[in-house]
Write an enzyme that holds these catalytic residues in place. Structure first.
Site, mmCIF file in Angstrom:
data_model
loop_
_atom_site.group_PDB
_atom_site.id
_atom_site.type_symbol
_atom_site.label_atom_id
_atom_site.label_comp_id
_atom_site.label_asym_id
_atom_site.label_seq_id
_atom_site.Cartn_x
_atom_site.Cartn_y
_atom_site.Cartn_z
ATOM 1 N N GLU A 254 0.655 -1.134 0.016
ATOM 2 C CA GLU A 254 0.177 0.092 -0.068
ATOM 3 C C GLU A 254 0.881 1.241 -0.033
ATOM 4 O O GLU A 254 1.438 1.407 1.004
ATOM 5 C CB GLU A 254 -0.817 -0.022 1.435
ATOM 6 C CG GLU A 254 -2.281 0.181 1.122
ATOM 7 C CD GLU A 254 -2.379 1.582 1.536
ATOM 8 O OE1 GLU A 254 -2.616 2.432 0.678
ATOM 9 O OE2 GLU A 254 -2.533 1.800 2.752
ATOM 10 N N CYS A 291 -1.233 9.525 2.986
ATOM 11 C CA CYS A 291 -1.089 8.912 1.721
ATOM 12 C C CYS A 291 -2.211 9.069 0.804
ATOM 13 O O CYS A 291 -2.391 9.107 -0.249
ATOM 14 C CB CYS A 291 -1.136 7.288 1.864
ATOM 15 S SG CYS A 291 -2.241 6.653 2.631
HETATM 16 P P1 NAP Z 1 9.269 4.372 3.888
HETATM 17 O O1 NAP Z 1 10.431 5.081 3.918
HETATM 18 O O2 NAP Z 1 8.986 3.699 2.505
HETATM 19 O O3 NAP Z 1 9.060 3.299 4.923
HETATM 20 C C1 NAP Z 1 8.064 2.656 5.346
HETATM 21 C C2 NAP Z 1 8.426 1.477 6.227
HETATM 22 O O4 NAP Z 1 9.200 0.438 5.530
HETATM 23 C C3 NAP Z 1 8.937 1.998 7.453
HETATM 24 O O5 NAP Z 1 8.536 1.080 8.600
HETATM 25 C C4 NAP Z 1 10.584 1.580 7.135
HETATM 26 O O6 NAP Z 1 11.119 1.498 8.182
HETATM 27 C C5 NAP Z 1 10.451 0.179 6.451
HETATM 28 N N1 NAP Z 1 11.551 0.032 5.796
HETATM 29 C C6 NAP Z 1 12.451 0.843 4.781
HETATM 30 N N2 NAP Z 1 13.185 0.115 4.225
HETATM 31 C C7 NAP Z 1 13.126 -1.099 4.396
HETATM 32 C C8 NAP Z 1 13.723 -2.338 4.245
HETATM 33 N N3 NAP Z 1 14.986 -2.496 3.501
HETATM 34 N N4 NAP Z 1 13.379 -3.568 4.558
HETATM 35 C C9 NAP Z 1 12.191 -3.505 5.341
HETATM 36 N N5 NAP Z 1 11.335 -2.432 5.734
HETATM 37 C C10 NAP Z 1 11.922 -1.346 5.311
HETATM 38 O O7 NAP Z 1 7.837 5.287 3.859
HETATM 39 P P2 NAP Z 1 7.828 6.333 5.259
HETATM 40 O O8 NAP Z 1 8.467 7.505 5.139
HETATM 41 O O9 NAP Z 1 7.769 5.614 6.576
HETATM 42 O O10 NAP Z 1 6.124 6.868 5.047
HETATM 43 C C11 NAP Z 1 5.822 7.917 4.042
HETATM 44 C C12 NAP Z 1 5.367 7.193 2.722
HETATM 45 O O11 NAP Z 1 4.253 6.373 2.948
HETATM 46 C C13 NAP Z 1 4.644 8.295 1.824
HETATM 47 O O12 NAP Z 1 5.087 8.059 0.441
HETATM 48 C C14 NAP Z 1 3.273 7.801 1.881
HETATM 49 O O13 NAP Z 1 2.392 8.029 0.682
HETATM 50 C C15 NAP Z 1 3.326 6.351 2.204
HETATM 51 N N6 NAP Z 1 2.191 5.792 3.010
HETATM 52 C C16 NAP Z 1 1.304 5.357 2.345
HETATM 53 C C17 NAP Z 1 0.223 5.052 2.966
HETATM 54 C C18 NAP Z 1 -1.048 4.164 2.305
HETATM 55 O O14 NAP Z 1 -1.925 3.765 3.194
HETATM 56 N N7 NAP Z 1 -0.698 4.059 1.009
HETATM 57 C C19 NAP Z 1 0.114 5.279 4.330
HETATM 58 C C20 NAP Z 1 0.825 5.914 4.802
HETATM 59 C C21 NAP Z 1 2.034 6.401 4.069
HETATM 60 P P3 NAP Z 1 12.176 2.358 8.839
HETATM 61 O O15 NAP Z 1 11.418 3.603 9.407
HETATM 62 O O16 NAP Z 1 12.608 1.818 10.290
HETATM 63 O O17 NAP Z 1 13.346 2.738 7.962
#
Ligand code: NAP
Length: 491
Positions: A254, A291
């Site tokens: 998502e 998001c």
């Molecule tokens: P992100 O940087 O992609 O991180 C998301 C999650 O993935 C975090 O828990 C992060 O952990 C983890 N992660 C990162 N690298 C990883 C790896 N190599 N292996 C396993 N896990 C890993 O996103 P974010 O900055 O937290 O959130 C913002 C983004 O999320 C925006 O682009 C937004 O649009 C999107 N979003 C989408 C929704 C939806 O419902 N579609 C909802 C909320 C947000 P760490 O923080 O520990 O690195």
């Protein structure tokens, strides 16, 4: 202080210094996060074995009752979460969306249990005759897969994000291993402590991993799933892991999305005003860090200015500040890193041909980023539809015909949700068909729906939350009731 993970029935601390989690408004270090040296692969096997058995011993009905009891337990203790929430930059209203929204999902799944049978098997259809005399028949039955679900959450909803994945998994009888995003992991850790203290969750049904997943995916196979929420870039990296490509674990993403909002050609003045209200609200709630927020706005060329002005009027009187201060409408972004990301995205949009139409004159220090309206007179450059500023920023575009508006909306490459402001059924039908391949949910805004609409940005546990293409291509676990959900999307 280091945050702890709850693995194999014990609270455990990772090794090393870890990375800091900071107060979004003051920059003060609140905690440190590290998962170094934690037994993550062992936790997968333990969850399957211990949690899986314990959950199946309860059955749908008892699990549904426990979800309700958990919702009540959390409701009585939510003030502590609200207080902690302010450190993420969220106002009390933002906390309400996250905390109460998450508790609402527990209630919703508890209610869904009433439509499920006793035990752990869910027939999908009636018996299908396979022989003339009906002595041989077939039936499709959903059953727990015997695996674990690893739930990776984004930073912006540490409570709702965790609960909306946990609730359907728990009801389905699948043990959870939740991994919150680092910048708001302290809120998720506090939530999980409260959930476990409730005594309602059988051993192994919920584990928490704070920090990096390390080599956890190496322990996953076809019984397991990863439900991921976050950016498209991270989703694209993770889905290539052999756990999914070779061993058949399910990867459900998502991801991010440049959600469109369209002012219909037939929209009345009142609908224009309601759309302006909706856009402003989407920029203010969670300081635009949702998001599902409106990122791109399309209006008939001759009405674009009126929509921009109506939106600006709703935003200009708002106050930015530390959410713990009186009278603050929106707080800072979650971290300095997030602010740098938003600044980079806005610079890319300006480079692609947009210009700043209006910017709120409020604070810009620290992680504060003022609401910003961009205008793209030429709506066609692709980058304008591809770069997601994850903050209080929306870009406005003119369109010449509804066919053109639909083509522009499609340039987002797949979105979680879109809003259409119109009360004209024929116009609504046109967009429903035109946007169906590109949008997960279409929110219709008009005088009839506005009074009770929960808005574009709020995913509802009874509706599918997810979007095609860039939206991740998955359905969030907190989607429609199990019987109506495509099997591939279930936990
Ligand atoms: P992100 O940087 O992609 O991180 C998301 C999650 O993935 C975090 O828990 C992060 O952990 C983890 N992660 C990162 N690298 C990883 C790896 N190599 N292996 C396993 N896990 C890993 O996103 P974010 O900055 O937290 O959130 C913002 C983004 O999320 C925006 O682009 C937004 O649009 C999107 N979003 C989408 C929704 C939806 O419902 N579609 C909802 C909320 C947000 P760490 O923080 O520990 O690195």
């Amino acid at each position: 202080m280091k945050l702890q993970s709850y693995l194999m029935g014990e609270w455990r601390e990772g090794q090393g210094e870890g990375v800091p989690v900071r107060d979004a408004s003051t920059g003060e270090v609140l905690a440190r996060v590290t998962a170094e040296g934690l037994p993550v692969k062992e936790a997968v096997a333990w969850g399957r074995e211990v949690g899986g058995k314990a959950l199946l011993a309860l059955g749908f009905q008892e699990r549904g009752r426990r979800l309700r009891a958990l919702a009540q337990y959390l409701s009585e203790r939510k003030e502590a979460l609200y207080r902690l929430y302010a450190t993420t930059g969220g106002t009390r209203r933002d906390a309400w969306y996250d905390v109460d929204g998450g508790i609402g999902v527990l209630y919703a799944y508890s209610s869904l249990a009433r439509n499920l049978p006793e035990g752990n098997l869910l027939p999908e259809d009636d018996f299908l005759p396979l022989s003339k005399d009906l002595s041989f028949q077939g039936r499709h039955v959903l059953a727990p897969k015997g695996g674990i679900t690893v739930q990776i959450n984004a930073f912006n909803f540490p409570v709702w994000g965790l609960l909306e994945k946990f609730a359907p998994a728990f009801l389905a009888g699948v043990p959870t291993l939740a991994k919150p995003a680092t910048p708001t992991a302290h809120v998720a850790e506090a939530l999980v402590r409260t959930m476990l203290e409730s005594g309602l969750l059988p051993e192994g049904s919920l584990q928490l991993l704070v920090g990096s997943v390390g080599d956890l995916f190496d322990a996953l196979d076809h019984r397991d799933s990863v439900f991921f929420t976050g950016s498209k870039a991270t989703a694209d990296r993770l889905r290539r892991h052999p756990a999914f490509l070779e061993r058949g674990a399910l990867f459900n993403a998502e991801a991010d999305s440049l959600n469109p909002a369209i002012l219909g050609e037939k929209a009345t003045e009142e609908e224009l005003s309601r759309l302006a209200q909706e856009i402003a609200q989407e920029l203010v709630i969670k300081t635009g860090q949702r998001c599902t927020a409106i990122r791109r706005v399309f209006a008939p060329r001759e009405r674009l200015k009126a929509l921009l002005e109506a939106t600006r009027k709703r935003l200009e009187a708002l106050r930015l500040g530390d959410p713990r201060e009186e009278g603050v409408d929106l707080g800072p972004l979650a971290s300095l890193e997030q602010k740098a990301e938003v600044e980079k995205a806005v610079a890319a949009l300006l480079e692609a041909g947009a210009r700043v139409y209006w910017r709120h004159p409020g604070r810009e220090d620290g992680a504060f980023f003022p609401p910003t309206l961009l205008l793209a007179e030429d709506p066609w450059p692709g980058a304008l539809h591809q770069v997601e500023p994850f903050g209080p920023v929306a870009t406005f575009f003119p369109y010449g015909s509804r066919e053109e508006a639909a083509r522009l909306a499609a340039l987002g490459g797949g979105s979680l949700v879109a809003t259409l402001a119109t009360s004209d059924p024929e116009e609504a039908r046109f967009y429903l068909l035109a946007l169906a391949p590109y949008v997960g949910r279409l929110h219709l805004l008009n005088a009839r729906t506005a009074a009770s609409s929960t808005g574009q940005g709020s995913p509802l546990p009874r509706l599918l939350h997810g979007g095609p293409g860039r939206g991740g291509g998955g359905g969030e676990a907190g989607g429609p009731p199990p019987a109506r959900r495509p099997p591939a999307a279930g936990p």
